[in-house]
Design a protein around this motif. Structure first.
Motif, PDB file in Angstrom:
ATOM      1  N   SER A   1      41.132  52.637  42.919  1.00 53.71           N
ATOM      2  CA  SER A   1      41.551  51.549  43.023  1.00 53.71           C
ATOM      3  C   SER A   1      42.028  50.742  44.327  1.00 53.71           C
ATOM      4  CB  SER A   1      42.752  51.549  41.954  1.00 53.71           C
ATOM      5  OG  SER A   1      43.732  52.356  42.613  1.00 53.71           O
ATOM      6  N   PHE A   2      41.941  51.940  45.232  1.00 60.65           N
ATOM      7  CA  PHE A   2      42.318  51.664  46.694  1.00 60.65           C
ATOM      8  C   PHE A   2      41.304  50.547  47.052  1.00 60.65           C
ATOM      9  CE2 PHE A   2      41.691  52.037  51.219  1.00 60.65           C
ATOM     10  CZ  PHE A   2      42.866  52.133  51.595  1.00 60.65           C
ATOM     11  N   GLY A   3      42.132  49.484  47.770  1.00 58.22           N
ATOM     12  CA  GLY A   3      41.389  48.253  48.309  1.00 58.22           C
ATOM     13  C   GLY A   3      40.793  47.260  47.476  1.00 58.22           C
ATOM     14  N   ARG A   4      41.087  47.236  46.124  1.00 60.44           N
ATOM     15  CA  ARG A   4      40.863  46.366  45.160  1.00 60.44           C
ATOM     16  C   ARG A   4      41.249  44.811  45.543  1.00 60.44           C
ATOM     17  NH1 ARG A   4      41.795  49.041  39.150  1.00 60.44           N
ATOM     18  NH2 ARG A   4      39.762  50.271  38.972  1.00 60.44           N
ATOM     19  N   ASN A   5      40.432  44.097  45.422  1.00 58.13           N
ATOM     20  CA  ASN A   5      40.893  42.482  45.974  1.00 58.13           C
ATOM     21  C   ASN A   5      40.774  41.796  44.625  1.00 58.13           C
ATOM     22  OD1 ASN A   5      38.270  42.186  45.739  1.00 58.13           O
ATOM     23  ND2 ASN A   5      38.110  42.058  47.900  1.00 58.13           N
ATOM     24  N   VAL A   6      40.559  42.350  43.436  1.00 55.05           N
ATOM     25  CA  VAL A   6      40.524  41.433  42.186  1.00 55.05           C
ATOM     26  C   VAL A   6      41.044  42.226  41.090  1.00 55.05           C
ATOM     27  CG1 VAL A   6      38.953  40.565  40.395  1.00 55.05           C
ATOM     28  CG2 VAL A   6      38.275  40.080  42.517  1.00 55.05           C
ATOM     29  N   HIS A   7      42.189  41.757  40.359  1.00 57.88           N
ATOM     30  CA  HIS A   7      42.790  42.464  39.420  1.00 57.88           C
ATOM     31  C   HIS A   7      42.782  41.497  37.944  1.00 57.88           C
ATOM     32  CE1 HIS A   7      44.547  43.958  43.086  1.00 57.88           C
ATOM     33  NE2 HIS A   7      44.435  45.374  42.696  1.00 57.88           N
TER      34      HIS A   7
ATOM     35  N   GLY B   1      40.190  46.365  37.610  1.00 62.40           N
ATOM     36  CA  GLY B   1      40.168  45.484  38.763  1.00 62.40           C
ATOM     37  C   GLY B   1      38.722  45.939  39.603  1.00 62.40           C
ATOM     38  N   LEU B   2      38.417  45.347  40.427  1.00 62.07           N
ATOM     39  CA  LEU B   2      37.216  45.652  41.227  1.00 62.07           C
ATOM     40  C   LEU B   2      37.418  45.196  42.614  1.00 62.07           C
ATOM     41  CD1 LEU B   2      35.334  42.701  41.874  1.00 62.07           C
ATOM     42  CD2 LEU B   2      35.087  42.899  39.587  1.00 62.07           C
ATOM     43  N   PHE B   3      36.477  45.643  43.772  1.00 57.07           N
ATOM     44  CA  PHE B   3      36.237  45.363  45.033  1.00 57.07           C
ATOM     45  C   PHE B   3      35.294  44.462  45.152  1.00 57.07           C
ATOM     46  CE2 PHE B   3      35.799  45.140  49.557  1.00 57.07           C
ATOM     47  CZ  PHE B   3      36.949  45.970  50.028  1.00 57.07           C
ATOM     48  N   GLN B   4      35.795  43.046  45.274  1.00 52.67           N
ATOM     49  CA  GLN B   4      34.582  41.887  45.330  1.00 52.67           C
ATOM     50  C   GLN B   4      34.224  42.040  46.905  1.00 52.67           C
ATOM     51  OE1 GLN B   4      32.472  40.054  44.773  1.00 52.67           O
ATOM     52  NE2 GLN B   4      32.992  38.035  44.344  1.00 52.67           N
TER      53      GLN B   4
ATOM     54  N   THR C   1      29.435  37.183  40.592  1.00 57.33           N
ATOM     55  CA  THR C   1      29.759  35.893  40.130  1.00 57.33           C
ATOM     56  C   THR C   1      30.744  35.726  39.006  1.00 57.33           C
ATOM     57  OG1 THR C   1      28.086  35.870  38.652  1.00 57.33           O
ATOM     58  CG2 THR C   1      27.327  35.270  40.824  1.00 57.33           C
ATOM     59  N   GLU C   2      31.125  34.449  38.751  1.00 60.71           N
ATOM     60  CA  GLU C   2      31.970  34.650  37.606  1.00 60.71           C
ATOM     61  C   GLU C   2      31.213  35.048  36.384  1.00 60.71           C
ATOM     62  OE1 GLU C   2      33.592  30.431  37.136  1.00 60.71           O
ATOM     63  OE2 GLU C   2      34.787  30.863  39.100  1.00 60.71           O
ATOM     64  N   ALA C   3      29.952  34.744  36.269  1.00 61.01           N
ATOM     65  CA  ALA C   3      29.116  35.174  35.037  1.00 61.01           C
ATOM     66  C   ALA C   3      29.271  36.708  35.129  1.00 61.01           C
ATOM     67  CB  ALA C   3      27.855  34.723  35.031  1.00 61.01           C
ATOM     68  N   ASN C   4      29.134  37.178  36.255  1.00 61.32           N
ATOM     69  CA  ASN C   4      28.858  38.827  36.076  1.00 61.32           C
ATOM     70  C   ASN C   4      30.397  39.338  35.793  1.00 61.32           C
ATOM     71  OD1 ASN C   4      27.201  38.787  39.321  1.00 61.32           O
ATOM     72  ND2 ASN C   4      26.356  39.068  37.354  1.00 61.32           N
ATOM     73  N   PHE C   5      31.195  38.652  36.485  1.00 64.51           N
ATOM     74  CA  PHE C   5      32.876  39.112  36.030  1.00 64.51           C
ATOM     75  C   PHE C   5      33.172  39.112  34.578  1.00 64.51           C
ATOM     76  CE2 PHE C   5      37.519  38.491  35.939  1.00 64.51           C
ATOM     77  CZ  PHE C   5      37.767  39.859  36.218  1.00 64.51           C
ATOM     78  N   LEU C   6      32.569  38.002  33.806  1.00 66.01           N
ATOM     79  CA  LEU C   6      32.700  37.999  32.264  1.00 66.01           C
ATOM     80  C   LEU C   6      31.934  39.075  31.676  1.00 66.01           C
ATOM     81  CD1 LEU C   6      32.822  34.222  31.828  1.00 66.01           C
ATOM     82  CD2 LEU C   6      34.924  35.582  31.683  1.00 66.01           C
ATOM     83  N   ALA C   7      30.682  39.158  32.161  1.00 61.38           N
ATOM     84  CA  ALA C   7      29.825  40.338  31.411  1.00 61.38           C
ATOM     85  C   ALA C   7      30.499  41.582  31.475  1.00 61.38           C
ATOM     86  CB  ALA C   7      28.398  40.202  31.980  1.00 61.38           C
ATOM     87  N   MET C   8      31.074  41.886  32.771  1.00 61.65           N
ATOM     88  CA  MET C   8      31.829  43.051  32.921  1.00 61.65           C
ATOM     89  C   MET C   8      32.905  43.379  31.979  1.00 61.65           C
ATOM     90  SD  MET C   8      31.991  43.021  37.196  1.00 61.65           S
ATOM     91  CE  MET C   8      30.378  43.606  38.197  1.00 61.65           C
TER      92      MET C   8
ATOM     93  N   GLY D   1      36.387  34.425  43.030  1.00 64.46           N
ATOM     94  CA  GLY D   1      37.254  34.321  44.120  1.00 64.46           C
ATOM     95  C   GLY D   1      38.157  35.627  43.935  1.00 64.46           C
ATOM     96  N   LEU D   2      38.736  35.896  45.010  1.00 64.37           N
ATOM     97  CA  LEU D   2      39.749  37.100  44.987  1.00 64.37           C
ATOM     98  C   LEU D   2      41.044  36.619  44.608  1.00 64.37           C
ATOM     99  CD1 LEU D   2      39.055  38.169  48.758  1.00 64.37           C
ATOM    100  CD2 LEU D   2      37.748  38.696  46.921  1.00 64.37           C
ATOM    101  N   GLY D   3      41.536  37.662  44.136  1.00 63.85           N
ATOM    102  CA  GLY D   3      43.187  37.531  43.144  1.00 63.85           C
ATOM    103  C   GLY D   3      43.132  37.921  42.090  1.00 63.85           C
ATOM    104  N   GLU D   4      44.008  37.570  41.298  1.00 62.83           N
ATOM    105  CA  GLU D   4      44.875  38.086  39.985  1.00 62.83           C
ATOM    106  C   GLU D   4      44.129  37.246  38.909  1.00 62.83           C
ATOM    107  OE1 GLU D   4      48.817  38.230  40.782  1.00 62.83           O
ATOM    108  OE2 GLU D   4      48.638  40.469  41.096  1.00 62.83           O
ATOM    109  N   TYR D   5      43.601  37.665  37.661  1.00 65.09           N
ATOM    110  CA  TYR D   5      43.146  37.044  36.700  1.00 65.09           C
ATOM    111  C   TYR D   5      43.641  37.255  35.111  1.00 65.09           C
ATOM    112  CZ  TYR D   5      39.484  35.268  39.861  1.00 65.09           C
ATOM    113  OH  TYR D   5      38.931  34.754  40.778  1.00 65.09           O
TER     114      TYR D   5
END
Length: 285
Positions: free
Chosen positions: A6-12, A25-28, A33-40, A71-75
């Motif tokens: 989790s160290f350095g993650r820029n998406v949560h 979360g992940l390190f972007q 992509t947004e499609a990749n994120f939803l599939a994850m 985009g980087l950030g929180e979701y």
């Protein structure tokens, strides 16, 4: 000592109904992509109804299945039903090194087919190949050798005879990338044009590359199997993005280190001892 994924993650991401608790979360590095994120999230989250994912604080930015870079950030994840995190076990692994003579045909076959690191694109020069010099390049197993029972249970062999050392279960990688691949820190998504995803800081500059076609030529009967790439990618998502992530273990013990104590006092001690034992027994076969 294990390292924290989790160290350095820029998406949560969070369950919107419990916004103070991080689901993962992940390190972007730029390729997700947004499609990749939803599939994850389809892999990571279990729900009875569809989810909606929105950037926190945006008020309107709904994530959609497009090729727009995430985009980087929180979701926040919204759902009309309960959101549960997938508890599917991940498969720990050691580095898939050659531990017995049974792997020699595998190693030679992967070298002959690929002749380069199929992730970075770095080629082993012809002069080195002709002289049998492969230092810096390693034949990596996609599905780990020590999990042969799981290989059989997953029906990757149809005749009851294990072919875990099939060339289709291998890729030629630079040594540093091989180590990252075995730790699930880099993977290939066969369902997104074979895109390379780096789940750690991309200091090698390989995030977003495409797996070299030399190893996935459909006309070659020994081409890399998509099902195995898909398995590895799923494992990488589970290991890196769920909760705080799974531990990353150190395998390079300096001289004088009490390796047994290091393993015994760390997390997953039983599983690590079993992996080490399996590797050493394999070398004796």
């Amino acid at each position: 000592m294990p390292f924290d994924r989790s160290f350095g993650r820029n998406v949560h991401f969070y369950d919107a109904s419990v916004p103070d608790i991080t689901l993962g979360g992940l390190f972007q590095n730029g390729s997700v992509t947004e499609a990749n994120f939803l599939a994850m999230l389809d892999i990571l989250l279990i729900t009875e109804t569809p989810i909606r994912v929105q950037e926190r604080g945006s008020g309107h930015n709904i994530i959609t299945r497009t090729n727009t870079p995430l985009g980087l950030g929180e979701y926040d994840v919204y759902c009309d039903s309960l959101i549960s995190v997938n508890s599917e076990p991940w498969v720990q692994r050691l580095r898939s090194c050659n531990v017995s003579g049974r792997e020699e045909p595998f190693e030679n076959g992967v070298r002959l087919r690929d002749r380069k690191c199929v992730i970075s694109g770095v080629v082993n020069p012809r002069s080195r190949v002709e002289n049998g010099v492969w230092a810096g390049f390693e034949a990596a197993h996609i599905f780990p050798l020590h999990a042969e029972d799981l290989w059989i249970n997953n029906h990757y062999d149809t005749n009851g005879v294990s072919k875990i050392n099939s060339i289709q279960n291998g890729m030629l990688l630079q040594a540093s990338i091989h180590q990252m691949f075995d730790q699930y820190m880099v993977s290939v998504n066969p369902d997104d044009s074979y895109k390379v995803i780096v789940f750690d800081e991309d200091y090698l500059g390989i995030d977003g590359r495409v797996l070299d076609p030399v190893c996935r030529d459909a006309d070659d009967v020994h081409h890399v199997a998509d099902d195995l790439l898909r398995w590895h990618y799923r494992q990488s998502v589970l290991a890196n993005m769920r909760g705080a992530g799974e531990p990353i273990f150190e395998h390079d013990f300096p001289p004088g280190t009490d390796m047994v104590r290091e393993i015994r006092e760390g997390p997953c001690a039983k599983e690590r001892f079993e992996l080490e034992l399996a590797a050493r027994l394999g070398a004796a076969v």
